[in-house]
Design a protein around this motif. Structure first.
Motif, PDB file in Angstrom:
ATOM      1  N   THR A  48       0.449  -1.067  -0.126  1.00 51.46           N
ATOM      2  CA  THR A  48       0.072   0.019   0.158  1.00 51.46           C
ATOM      3  C   THR A  48       1.201   1.519   0.035  1.00 51.46           C
ATOM      4  N   HIS A  49       2.138   0.999   0.172  1.00 40.95           N
ATOM      5  CA  HIS A  49       3.317   2.254  -0.148  1.00 40.95           C
ATOM      6  C   HIS A  49       3.439   2.538  -1.247  1.00 40.95           C
ATOM      7  N   PRO A  50       3.513   4.629  -1.594  1.00 37.53           N
ATOM      8  CA  PRO A  50       4.404   4.288  -2.708  1.00 37.53           C
ATOM      9  C   PRO A  50       5.420   4.014  -2.989  1.00 37.53           C
ATOM     10  N   ALA A  51       6.062   3.842  -4.014  1.00 39.65           N
ATOM     11  CA  ALA A  51       7.535   3.688  -4.263  1.00 39.65           C
ATOM     12  C   ALA A  51       7.816   4.784  -3.932  1.00 39.65           C
ATOM     13  N   PRO A  52       8.929   4.978  -3.162  1.00 36.79           N
ATOM     14  CA  PRO A  52      10.212   5.991  -2.685  1.00 36.79           C
ATOM     15  C   PRO A  52      10.562   6.245  -4.047  1.00 36.79           C
ATOM     16  N   VAL A  53      10.619   8.028  -3.766  1.00 35.14           N
ATOM     17  CA  VAL A  53      11.393   8.288  -5.041  1.00 35.14           C
ATOM     18  C   VAL A  53      12.618   8.476  -4.750  1.00 35.14           C
ATOM     19  N   LEU A  54      13.111   8.347  -3.603  1.00 35.70           N
ATOM     20  CA  LEU A  54      14.733   8.501  -3.580  1.00 35.70           C
ATOM     21  C   LEU A  54      15.214   7.157  -2.232  1.00 35.70           C
ATOM     22  N   SER A  55      15.510   6.147  -2.908  1.00 35.62           N
ATOM     23  CA  SER A  55      15.892   4.855  -1.943  1.00 35.62           C
ATOM     24  C   SER A  55      17.266   4.964  -2.089  1.00 35.62           C
ATOM     25  N   VAL A  56      17.960   4.584  -0.466  1.00 37.30           N
ATOM     26  CA  VAL A  56      19.950   4.488  -0.741  1.00 37.30           C
ATOM     27  C   VAL A  56      19.646   3.486   0.190  1.00 37.30           C
ATOM     28  N   ARG A  57      20.756   2.904   0.109  1.00 38.20           N
ATOM     29  CA  ARG A  57      21.577   1.478   0.673  1.00 38.20           C
ATOM     30  C   ARG A  57      22.875   1.485   0.140  1.00 38.20           C
ATOM     31  N   ASP A  58      22.857   1.209   1.668  1.00 34.11           N
ATOM     32  CA  ASP A  58      24.708   1.131   1.862  1.00 34.11           C
ATOM     33  C   ASP A  58      26.167   2.332   1.405  1.00 34.11           C
ATOM     34  N   LEU A  59      25.221   3.434   1.308  1.00 37.04           N
ATOM     35  CA  LEU A  59      26.149   4.408   0.912  1.00 37.04           C
ATOM     36  C   LEU A  59      26.909   4.820   1.524  1.00 37.04           C
ATOM     37  N   SER A  60      28.042   4.692   1.174  1.00 38.93           N
ATOM     38  CA  SER A  60      29.732   5.000   1.935  1.00 38.93           C
ATOM     39  C   SER A  60      30.787   6.407   1.110  1.00 38.93           C
ATOM     40  N   VAL A  61      30.762   7.054   1.766  1.00 41.77           N
ATOM     41  CA  VAL A  61      32.176   8.056   0.617  1.00 41.77           C
ATOM     42  C   VAL A  61      33.489   8.097   2.293  1.00 41.77           C
ATOM     43  N   ARG A  62      34.188   8.088   1.069  1.00 39.38           N
ATOM     44  CA  ARG A  62      35.699   8.060   1.427  1.00 39.38           C
ATOM     45  C   ARG A  62      36.151   9.252   0.948  1.00 39.38           C
ATOM     46  N   PHE A  63      37.160   9.439   1.515  1.00 35.03           N
ATOM     47  CA  PHE A  63      37.605  10.447   1.021  1.00 35.03           C
ATOM     48  C   PHE A  63      39.349   9.953   0.906  1.00 35.03           C
ATOM     49  N   LEU A  64      40.306  10.403  -0.009  1.00 33.84           N
ATOM     50  CA  LEU A  64      41.595   9.807  -0.277  1.00 33.84           C
ATOM     51  C   LEU A  64      42.284  10.722   0.523  1.00 33.84           C
ATOM     52  N   LEU A  65      43.469  10.757   0.755  1.00 34.03           N
ATOM     53  CA  LEU A  65      44.171  11.519   1.887  1.00 34.03           C
ATOM     54  C   LEU A  65      45.352  11.636   1.171  1.00 34.03           C
ATOM     55  N   PRO A  66      46.377  12.233   1.088  1.00 32.35           N
ATOM     56  CA  PRO A  66      47.994  11.738   1.092  1.00 32.35           C
ATOM     57  C   PRO A  66      48.400  10.962   2.092  1.00 32.35           C
ATOM     58  N   GLY A  67      49.447  10.855   1.609  1.00 31.06           N
ATOM     59  CA  GLY A  67      49.779   8.918   2.833  1.00 31.06           C
ATOM     60  C   GLY A  67      49.119   7.956   3.097  1.00 31.06           C
ATOM     61  N   GLY A  68      48.103   7.850   1.777  1.00 27.29           N
ATOM     62  CA  GLY A  68      47.433   6.725   2.540  1.00 27.29           C
ATOM     63  C   GLY A  68      45.970   6.673   3.213  1.00 27.29           C
ATOM     64  N   ARG A  69      45.949   8.008   3.183  1.00 26.72           N
ATOM     65  CA  ARG A  69      45.072   8.691   4.700  1.00 26.72           C
ATOM     66  C   ARG A  69      43.635   8.466   3.706  1.00 26.72           C
ATOM     67  N   ARG A  70      42.874   7.870   5.220  1.00 26.55           N
ATOM     68  CA  ARG A  70      40.844   7.474   4.654  1.00 26.55           C
ATOM     69  C   ARG A  70      39.735   8.337   5.352  1.00 26.55           C
ATOM     70  N   ILE A  71      39.878   9.379   5.261  1.00 26.10           N
ATOM     71  CA  ILE A  71      37.971   9.686   5.573  1.00 26.10           C
ATOM     72  C   ILE A  71      36.961   9.276   5.419  1.00 26.10           C
ATOM     73  N   ALA A  72      36.129   8.599   6.913  1.00 26.79           N
ATOM     74  CA  ALA A  72      34.493   7.932   6.530  1.00 26.79           C
ATOM     75  C   ALA A  72      33.746   9.097   6.863  1.00 26.79           C
ATOM     76  N   ALA A  73      33.671   9.998   5.813  1.00 28.33           N
ATOM     77  CA  ALA A  73      33.186  10.869   6.136  1.00 28.33           C
ATOM     78  C   ALA A  73      31.465  10.082   6.375  1.00 28.33           C
ATOM     79  N   VAL A  74      31.085   8.891   5.031  1.00 30.79           N
ATOM     80  CA  VAL A  74      29.414   8.625   5.491  1.00 30.79           C
ATOM     81  C   VAL A  74      29.895   7.412   5.075  1.00 30.79           C
ATOM     82  N   SER A  75      29.236   5.855   6.382  1.00 30.38           N
ATOM     83  CA  SER A  75      29.330   4.670   6.131  1.00 30.38           C
ATOM     84  C   SER A  75      28.259   4.302   6.187  1.00 30.38           C
TER      85      SER A  75
END
Length: 378
Positions: A48-75
């Motif tokens: 009975t629920h309408p289909a979602p306009v936006l459906s997000v699943r397991d979205l992750s964002v990593r920023f790669l920095l000098p020296g091999g560092r990673r920033i886990a901004a979204v997990s």
């Protein structure tokens, strides 16, 4: 009196969000994908629920920095936004809310890496190319109220020329007089004074720039609106009027993902609330339950509410962790009075919350008629 219309249909049941078994479906609920939606259905979704306009699943964002560092901004962020629904995404500064919105529109810097899925109908926003995003998504299918509106306005052009060009590009209105009328109507929606339309961005206050950006975002009548701190720089009266206009946009059948620090504005407009901490969504709950009875279940969510002046006005102790050096387990544990040794492991997202020791609603907190299976299982 809030801006939400009590007569509209109830929003979809909350979907799990966050790490661990966030993709697990509610027991006994069939998975029936709607047409033109991703194959992975919303956990707990019903026919009975309408289909979602936006459906997000397991979205992750990593920023790669000098020296091999990673920033886990979204997990591992997972959520849906349905037509006619506002989902308010809240949390302290630096927790990843704006990064999430930028990822959805392909506006991340070159050193960012994304994973997961973000379906807008049949289009995955995370894998779509810049040509597709620029020509068919931004403005037309997804409107954006940016966090820093002055930075998104061309300094050598007037606000009128900004709005008229947007009207012509997104609505097809032709003729100088027709564009002028449409631009003034767009300005009126957000209480932008008509006698300021011929001013340049540097001649506006922060609040006026915010209203101009909101007017631009609403021009295309996009199915999904991303509003990143849309009430910044506004006094309380203008906050209420802006939120009410956004609520009218939602009640017309559009979807709204609103990122905000203003819990009073969120209470006025939201159908559901997603709480983000250290890059993860730690709670996803109906707004009525979050702001009323029985209240949020995650200790951090409770802390945000208790920090309000109209409540105990007690800040959450301590500071959020650096996203470049997150602990293996619960990132909130060092600030949490309920933490135990179990919190050394990352809590899975179960029902509506990711916490080893969530606050449990009691019969005294929750009226019998309002209790749900989630309360029974807690």
């Amino acid at each position: 009196m809030t801006a939400k219309d009590a007569s509209r249909p109830a929003p979809p049941a909350p979907s799990p969000a966050g790490g661990g078994d966030s993709g697990a479906e509610a027991p006994g609920t069939p998975a029936v994908p709607a047409p033109d939606t991703p194959a992975v259905p919303a956990p707990g979704a019903e026919r009975t629920h309408p289909a979602p306009v936006l459906s997000v699943r397991d979205l992750s964002v990593r920023f790669l920095l000098p020296g091999g560092r990673r920033i886990a901004a979204v997990s591992d962020a997972s959520f849906d936004v349905a037509p006619g629904e506002c989902l308010a995404l809240i949390g302290e500064s630096g927790c990843g809310k704006s990064v999430l919105a930028s990822a959805l529109l392909g506006l991340l810097p070159a050193n960012a890496r994304t994973a997961g899925h973000a379906h807008l109908g049949g289009l995955d926003l995370l894998t779509a190319g810049e040509r597709t995003l620029a020509r068919t998504v931004r403005g037309r299918r997804v409107g954006l109220v940016p966090q820093s509106p002055a930075a998104h306005l061309t300094p050598v052009r007037t606000i009128r020329s900004h709005i008229e060009e947007t009207v012509a590009h997104l609505t097809g209105v032709r003729g100088r007089a027709a564009r002028r009328t449409a631009a003034e109507q767009a300005a009126h929606r957000t209480e932008f004074p008509l006698d300021h339309l011929d001013r340049h961005p540097h001649e506006l206050s922060g609040g006026l720039a915010q209203r101009a950006a909101t007017a631009l975002a609403l021009v295309g009548d996009a199915p999904l609106l991303l509003a990143d701190e849309p009430t910044t720089g506004l006094d309380r009266d203008l906050v209420d009027r802006t939120v009410d206009e956004l609520r009218r946009h939602v009640d017309d059948g559009h979807a709204l993902l609103m990122i905000t620090h203003d819990l009073t504005a969120a209470e006025r407009i939201a159908d559901r609330v997603a709480v983000m901490y250290a890059g993860r969504i730690v709670e996803l709950i109906d707004a009525a339950r979050f702001f009323g009875t029985p209240g949020p279940r995650h200790p951090y969510s409770r802390g945000l509410l208790e920090a309000l002046p109209e409540r105990s006005f007690t800040p959450v102790p301590g500071l959020p962790p650096e996203l470049g050096s997150l602990p293996e387990g619960c990132a909130f544990a060092p600030r949490c009075e309920r933490a135990t040794d179990a919190c050394a492991a990352l809590p899975p997202f179960e029902h509506t919350v990711a916490c080893h020791h969530p606050v449990t609603a009691t019969p005294a907190d929750t009226p019998t008629a309002a209790r749900t299976p989630e309360d029974t299982r807690a």
